[in-house]
Design a protein around this motif. Structure first.
Motif, short mmCIF file in Angstrom:
data_model
loop_
_atom_site.label_atom_id
_atom_site.label_comp_id
_atom_site.label_asym_id
_atom_site.label_seq_id
_atom_site.Cartn_x
_atom_site.Cartn_y
_atom_site.Cartn_z
N LEU A 165 -3.44 9.85 -3.34
CA LEU A 165 -2.42 10.11 -2.33
C LEU A 165 -1.12 10.45 -3.04
CD1 LEU A 165 -3.02 6.98 -0.09
CD2 LEU A 165 -3.71 9.31 0.42
N THR A 166 -0.39 11.40 -2.52
CA THR A 166 0.94 11.65 -3.06
C THR A 166 1.91 10.70 -2.37
OG1 THR A 166 1.30 13.41 -1.46
CG2 THR A 166 0.50 14.07 -3.62
N ILE A 167 2.92 10.29 -3.11
CA ILE A 167 3.92 9.38 -2.56
C ILE A 167 4.99 10.25 -1.89
CG2 ILE A 167 5.64 7.63 -3.13
CD1 ILE A 167 3.84 6.95 -5.58
N PRO A 168 5.32 9.98 -0.63
CA PRO A 168 6.32 10.80 0.06
C PRO A 168 7.66 10.81 -0.68
CG PRO A 168 5.26 9.28 1.58
CD PRO A 168 4.82 8.89 0.21
N ARG A 169 8.35 11.94 -0.60
CA ARG A 169 9.65 12.09 -1.27
C ARG A 169 10.70 11.14 -0.70
NH1 ARG A 169 9.49 14.63 -6.06
NH2 ARG A 169 7.94 16.27 -5.97
N GLY A 202 -5.59 -2.88 -7.58
CA GLY A 202 -5.37 -3.84 -6.51
C GLY A 202 -4.58 -3.18 -5.41
N LEU A 203 -3.61 -3.90 -4.88
CA LEU A 203 -2.74 -3.34 -3.86
C LEU A 203 -1.78 -2.34 -4.48
CD1 LEU A 203 -1.94 -6.55 -1.81
CD2 LEU A 203 -3.62 -4.79 -1.32
N ILE A 204 -1.22 -1.48 -3.67
CA ILE A 204 -0.26 -0.47 -4.15
C ILE A 204 1.03 -1.18 -4.53
CG2 ILE A 204 1.03 1.59 -3.52
CD1 ILE A 204 -1.29 2.13 -1.49
N ASP A 205 1.40 -1.14 -5.81
CA ASP A 205 2.55 -1.88 -6.32
C ASP A 205 3.60 -0.93 -6.90
OD1 ASP A 205 4.26 -3.80 -7.22
OD2 ASP A 205 2.82 -4.82 -8.51
N LEU A 206 4.44 -0.37 -6.05
CA LEU A 206 5.48 0.54 -6.50
C LEU A 206 6.56 -0.18 -7.30
CD1 LEU A 206 5.88 2.83 -3.36
CD2 LEU A 206 4.62 3.29 -5.47
N ASP A 207 6.82 -1.46 -6.99
CA ASP A 207 7.82 -2.23 -7.75
C ASP A 207 7.41 -2.37 -9.21
OD1 ASP A 207 9.53 -2.60 -5.60
OD2 ASP A 207 8.53 -4.46 -4.99
#
Length: 76
Positions: free
Chosen positions: A5-9, A49-54
């Motif tokens: 998936l691309t991350i939205p801008r 695991g879970l999506i971890d943007l931090d």
């Protein structure tokens, strides 16, 4: 890679510290994702695991080039 998936801008994420590319969210296996550099698998990626943007943002801070003089910062 089975899917990504691309991350939205509109969401803040730092670029890859090695190449500057905007990260993607990759499916590792059912229910497990990783945030990774789309250019190379050898660049930093988060643990599956879970999506971890931090975690991605913490580990991909801009690198300094070392072209500054520390002694001038602490001059008395």
């Amino acid at each position: 890679m089975r899917g990504f998936l691309t991350i939205p801008r509109t969401m803040y994420v730092t670029g890859c510290s090695q190449c500057g590319a905007r990260p993607i969210i990759a499916l590792i296996k059912v229910g497990e994702y990783t945030v990774k550099c789309p250019i190379s698998d050898s660049h930093y990626h988060t643990e599956p695991g879970l999506i971890d943007l931090d975690d991605w943002n913490r580990h991909n801070q801009p690198q300094t080039r070392g072209d500054y003089n520390v002694s001038s910062v602490f001059a008395v």
